[in-house]
Every structure is written in C-alpha cells, then in structure tokens.
Write an enzyme that holds these catalytic residues in place. Structure first.
Site, PDB file in Angstrom:
ATOM      1  CG  HIS A 144      43.993  68.257 -37.323  1.00 47.74           C
ATOM      2  ND1 HIS A 144      43.587  67.167 -36.572  1.00 47.74           N
ATOM      3  CD2 HIS A 144      42.867  68.754 -37.887  1.00 47.74           C
ATOM      4  CE1 HIS A 144      42.291  67.003 -36.688  1.00 47.74           C
ATOM      5  NE2 HIS A 144      41.822  67.958 -37.477  1.00 47.74           N
ATOM      6  CE  LYS A 146      42.037  68.749 -33.341  1.00 49.24           C
ATOM      7  NZ  LYS A 146      41.891  69.707 -34.364  1.00 49.24           N
ATOM      8  CG  ASP A 151      50.973  79.682 -14.959  1.00 56.44           C
ATOM      9  OD1 ASP A 151      51.256  80.647 -15.706  1.00 56.44           O
ATOM     10  OD2 ASP A 151      50.060  79.720 -14.113  1.00 56.44           O
ATOM     11  CG  HIS A 351      36.117  66.376 -33.522  1.00 54.10           C
ATOM     12  ND1 HIS A 351      37.066  67.153 -32.887  1.00 54.10           N
ATOM     13  CD2 HIS A 351      36.413  66.439 -34.850  1.00 54.10           C
ATOM     14  CE1 HIS A 351      37.895  67.659 -33.771  1.00 54.10           C
ATOM     15  NE2 HIS A 351      37.520  67.254 -34.976  1.00 54.10           N
ATOM     16  CE  LYS A 353      40.152  64.551 -34.050  1.00 53.57           C
ATOM     17  NZ  LYS A 353      39.090  64.225 -34.978  1.00 53.57           N
ATOM     18  CG  ASP A 358      44.982  43.929 -22.937  1.00 54.99           C
ATOM     19  OD1 ASP A 358      45.866  43.143 -22.566  1.00 54.99           O
ATOM     20  OD2 ASP A 358      44.738  44.130 -24.144  1.00 54.99           O
TER      21      ASP A 358
END
Length: 409
Positions: A144, A146, A151, A351, A353, A358
């Site tokens: 899952h 992403k 470079d 979507h 997440k 603080d």
C-alpha cells in the site's frame, strides 16, 4: 508487547546525522476544484517537477498505476493531468536516458495494469510486482506504499496513489523533501527491500547490511530547511518484518507520537477502526485506539476527522461514537460533494492519512486498522518536535475540520 517493539525500534543508535546542505521541505496536497481550497503546492505540480527534472534515476513504490485510464472522460475532470505525469515518465527515459524502476503490488482482476505493462513493454521502466500475501506467508495484505525517489536526493511520501484521480478528484496529503541525500538514501533502503522481496516473493533470512538504518525515535536525522530551521525526522515502516534493523515499526511510531502529546492530537485518516477490516473473521485491535483514549485521559485535546464516502465501513461508526463520548475527544466526519453526472468510482473522498500534535507529526500511507499495520506494506515520515512542518499539518487539519464538508457525527 509495545515496550518490546520500542526496544526493537531503537536497537541501533548512533550520533545524529545533520544534512550538510539546505533542504526544501513542503507539504503537498490534492484537492478537487469544487472545494475551492487554497493549497501551497499540488501533488500534480510536485510530481511533474520531480519527474521532469530527473537526471539519472526514478524509483517508484506504489499500490497500482492508473494514470491514463481517464483519457476518455470530460475535460472538466482534469484526467489529462494523469496522462501528463505518465508522459513525463516516458520523456525522462526516452529523452534523458533516466533509469526508471517501479515496484508495485501484484495486480488483481479488478485493477487495471495497462500503464505499467506499457512502460515495461516499451523499455521505459523495469517493473517488479510484489505479492505481499505470499511474502507474508498467506496472512494477507498488500503493498500500500506510495513514494517517489529521484536522483538519490529528492523524495515524495504520501497518501496519493499513482492514479489520475489522486491528482484532481481526491483529497490527498504528502511530504516532498528535495535536495537531501540523507533522507533519500534512507528512503532508498525501503525501495531496495521491496525490490529484493519482489524478486523471489520472499524476504531473505539474512538481509544485507546495506538495508540497515541508523535513524529512529532516539536518533532522528536532522534536516536544515531553506529557512535555516533544523527539522528532526525519521522514516518508519510496516509490517514488522519490513522494519529492518534500526528501522522503527509504523505502529511504534504512531503510538509514540500520540504518547508524546501534551496539548493536542489531531488525526485525519480515511478509514478508522480498532479492528481488522479484511481478515476473516475480523478481530478486535485496540492498539492505536487505546493510545488515543489514554491521551484524552491525560487531558490532551483529541480531534479526529474520518471520511464518509461511498465505500466507507459503516460498522466502524459505533467505534467513532464511543470515542466521541469521551471527555476531551471530538470526532467529525468529512464527506465531499460527489460527481453526480458521471459514474467515476473511487473519487471525491478525503484520502489523507496524517497525525499532528504539539510535539510532532506522522504522515503515513496507511489507514488506521489492524490490517494496515500487521500485514500491509506501508511507510511513514515521522517528525520529532514542533517545526514549520508540524505547524503546516496543524493548519491544514484545522482548515478541513472547520470546512463546509465536515460535520459532527
């Protein structure tokens, strides 16, 4: 068990590493135009610049790639932005000889795979598929993750899939760090682990020393921003077998971030439930839920923002209500206006997440349920201490919390 995981997470310590060059750190977002939200940099612009300026290498770890499957849709949906990103990948390889590698979850029957098939067939990219269920020995789960690595010095990590919808029709949030070889090198270790696992659909009993990391809860890397601010962070990973030596397990990272809070915890996530979602039978899993309740008991102000959309899990609302009944906890849902004229699945949803307090922040690729931490491949960028980044996360949370699309449950 938690203390044991913390021990694993900090087993390898060293003197903190500070970057020798100024790094650019941005929060990047996607927001459907119908929301009329002002964002500092869009996911589309960030990806286009990253890929368009690549000189040597591009490495992508993703759930799937459907950048071009909106090509026949009306122009107002802006599906052409996905095609533009896809073409940038082709130009990077064909015009500038950039080496591109992609590792993705094993495709399923309902998931189109023509983009990556094309890139592989035409020699634009080397592609490996990772069957997480097989690697995790039948437990279940998917890749899952992403992220994009360019470079060896620029990296994006966030909620956005390699999907045109993630650029124009879904609310997304991610972190873009440029000109930072320390961050990119650590991120590359996770990519290389996926690449290695995908070769034979297994994790070797003994992993190469090159995949170890020195950066964790007690020893974050220290980046100097363009404004000369020192920002401390580390990259965590899940599931536990993918948290290599020195790497913090995602579950440890998110609980530690919540436990450190003294004043507030703001948590925005698409799906939330103290249970498994995809395992049969489902089971109770209160690890993060307990940390949130404990924070409220310490008089920390806990604000939780969960998504309501066409495919959301309605049975989890009882858990939301249970949290909302506590002192110091408020739960709101966010529901975006739908595309009424056309049937375009998996759009118009928040979507994002991420969690901010603080004392720190946690930007992840995982929803909040047992499956995502125990057997699903994901990563997180964890910020230690307050900074311009955590202030930015807080501001974005409060913007969405008070928006017209959010309401009390």
């Amino acid at each position: 068990m938690y203390r044991f995981l913390v021990f694993l997470a900090v087993a390898c310590l060293c003197v903190p590493v500070r970057t020798s060059q100024s790094s650019k750190i941005n929060i990047v977002e996607s927001s459907p135009s119908v929301l009329h939200q002002s964002i500092s940099e869009s996911t589309y612009d960030a990806w286009k610049r990253l890929i368009g300026e690549a000189e040597k290498t591009i490495e992508i770890a993703c759930f799937y790639m459907t950048l071009t499957d909106g090509e026949s849709l009306p122009p107002e949906l802006q599906a052409d932005k996905g095609i533009d990103i896809f073409n940038e990948l082709i130009r990077a390889n064909k015009e500038r000889n950039v080496t591109i590698r992609v590792v993705q979850q094993k495709p399923s029957l309902y998931m189109l795979n023509k983009d990556l098939e094309y890139l592989q067939k035409t020699g634009v990219a080397s592609v490996r598929v990772l069957d997480m269920k097989k690697v995790m020995k039948g437990i279940g789960g998917i890749l899952h993750t992403k992220f994009i690595l360019v470079d060896g010095k620029h990296g994006y990590v966030g909620s956005a899939n390699m999907d045109w919808r993630a650029l124009t029709q879904i609310k997304e949030l991610g972190i873009l760090i440029e000109n930072c070889t320390v961050f990119a090198n650590d991120l590359s270790k996770i990519f290389e682990l996926y690449w290695l696992a995908a070769e034979n659909q297994t994790l070797p009993a003994v992993l190469p020393d090159s995949l170890k990391t020195n950066f964790n809860i007690n020893n974050p890397m220290v980046l100097e921003s363009e404004d000369r601010e020192q920002i401390r962070l580390y990259i965590s990973s899940s599931p536990l077998p993918f948290a290599t030596q020195g790497r913090v397990f995602d579950l440890v990272a998110v609980i530690d971030t919540i436990n450190d809070a003294k004043e507030f915890v703001y948590f925005s996530v698409m799906d939330y439930g103290p249970q498994s979602f995809y395992t049969e039978p489902t089971f109770y899993w209160p690890a993060i839920d307990t940390a949130l309740r404990d924070a409220a008991f310490r008089n920390v102000s806990v604000h939780l923002l969960f998504s309501v959309y066409l495919h959301y899990k309605w049975e989890t609302v009882q858990h939301w209500a249970s949290l909302n009944a506590l002192d110091n906890v408020r739960v709101r849902s966010i529901r975006l206006p739908q595309i009424e004229e056309l049937s375009v699945p998996y759009t118009r949803v928040t979507h994002s997440k991420y969690l901010v307090t603080d004392k720190g922040g946690f930007v992840t690729t995982s929803n909040c349920a047992a499956d995502y931490y125990l057997d699903t491949g994901g990563i997180s960028v964890v910020f230690v201490g307050s900074s311009m980044v955590t202030e930015g996360l807080r501001d974005r949370f409060l913007r969405d919390w008070s928006s017209d699309w959010a309401s009390d449950i």
